[in-house]
Design an enzyme around this catalytic site. Structure first.
Site, short mmCIF file in Angstrom:
data_model
loop_
_atom_site.label_atom_id
_atom_site.label_comp_id
_atom_site.label_asym_id
_atom_site.label_seq_id
_atom_site.Cartn_x
_atom_site.Cartn_y
_atom_site.Cartn_z
N SER A 12 0.81 -1.23 0.00
CA SER A 12 0.00 0.00 0.00
C SER A 12 0.84 1.27 0.00
O SER A 12 0.32 2.37 -0.18
CB SER A 12 -0.94 0.01 1.21
OG SER A 12 -0.20 0.00 2.42
N SER A 130 15.35 -7.46 1.79
CA SER A 130 16.22 -7.32 2.94
C SER A 130 16.66 -5.86 3.04
O SER A 130 15.85 -4.95 2.90
CB SER A 130 17.42 -8.26 2.80
OG SER A 130 18.28 -8.15 3.90
N TYR A 144 16.81 -4.29 14.15
CA TYR A 144 16.40 -4.27 12.75
C TYR A 144 17.44 -5.01 11.91
O TYR A 144 17.08 -5.86 11.07
CB TYR A 144 16.25 -2.84 12.26
CG TYR A 144 15.88 -2.72 10.80
CD1 TYR A 144 14.55 -2.91 10.39
CD2 TYR A 144 16.82 -2.45 9.82
CE1 TYR A 144 14.19 -2.83 9.06
CE2 TYR A 144 16.48 -2.36 8.49
CZ TYR A 144 15.17 -2.54 8.11
OH TYR A 144 14.82 -2.46 6.79
N LYS A 148 17.16 -8.61 9.62
CA LYS A 148 17.54 -8.73 8.21
C LYS A 148 18.67 -9.75 8.03
O LYS A 148 18.70 -10.48 7.02
CB LYS A 148 17.95 -7.36 7.66
CG LYS A 148 16.80 -6.36 7.60
CD LYS A 148 15.64 -6.85 6.75
CE LYS A 148 14.56 -5.80 6.59
NZ LYS A 148 13.42 -6.28 5.78
#
Length: 267
Positions: A12, A130, A144, A148
């Protein structure tokens, strides 16, 4: 040839939206997903409801696409979120788990759900979005980065497992991109006062870097190139900055690279 059917999570806005629009323009049958679909009519591609953290939601979305189109040729695991720069200890265990639930386990959940269909058709491509931070250390972004790094290890292992079944798995590694992911960041929920000054400085640096970064269309173009490739590689950087950082990591001596990290972040 029949147009390929593509399913993209988190479509979106940002990279997901840019990718869905580009692939739609290129003639693919595109299904994008979002947790909220009240404005689905405004999109040129199909936008369907999906929460990557819920098994039932994932199963229903994939069942809907297969029922409509008979197959899924490409899955793009793009949904994810980040928190503002913060020390690793400044996130509660609940927040740390939430990051992994979306960034890593969301992709795992989607992959497990789509593989039976891809195995039956003896073909398929799974692209996991990634980050260059999946390769590089990033102080004050440990969770974070860790999510990844986990995604990268999972993707490379899975690619070896699935090749004999006609299915490939690859990684897309952008650097900072002009998306709401970097602007609407969650705050750490267990802040420690010793980090107050550096946290604010790094946040301002991040905002400035994002403002000067590539548009999401750059990443979308890389994804289109990969989908159209005959020989799929395990990973692709998206944009000049990501490529430059990857080469630094690969060729710069460890001590020099370590100093560059410290100097660039002023820590």
């Amino acid at each position: 040839m029949t147009a390929k059917v593509v399913l993209i999570t988190g479509a979106s806005s940002g990279i997901g939206l840019a990718t869905a629009e580009l692939l739609h323009e290129a003639g693919f049958i595109v299904y994008g997903t979002s947790r909220r679909t009240s404005d689905a009519a405004q999109y040129k591609f199909h936008l369907i409801e999906l929460d990557v953290n819920k098994d039932d939601s994932v199963a229903q979305a994939i069942e809907k696409v297969i029922k409509n189109e008979g197959r899924i040729d490409v899955l793009i695991n793009n949904a994810g979120f980040a928190i503002a720069p913060a020390g690793a200890e400044e996130s509660s265990m609940q927040q740390a788990q939430a990051i992994f639930d979306t960034n890593f386990f969301g992709a795992v959940r989607m992959t497990r759900a789509v593989l039976p269909a891809m195995r039956q058709q003896a073909s398929g491509l799974i692209l996991n979005i990634s980050s260059i931070l999946g390769l590089l250390p990033t102080p004050f972004g440990a969770l974070y980065s860790a999510s990844k790094h986990a995604l990268e290890g999972y993707s490379e292992s899975l690619d070896h497992e699935l090749r004999s079944q006609g299915i490939r798995v690859s990684l897309i590694e952008p650097a900072y991109t002009k998306t709401s992911l970097g602007i609407n960041l969650l705050e750490a929920d267990a802040k420690v006062t010793v980090y107050d000054h550096i946290r604010e400085n790094l946040h301002q640096q991040m905002i400035k870097s994002i403002q000067q970064s590539d548009e999401p269309r750059v990443v979308a173009n890389t994804i289109l190139t990969v989908i159209n490739s005959r020989n799929i590689l395990p990973r692709y950087t998206a944009g000049k900055t990501a490529k430059h950082l990857k080469n630094l990591r690969k060729f710069a001596p460890v001590k020099i690279f370590d100093k560059l990290i410290q100097r660039s972040l002023k820590i």
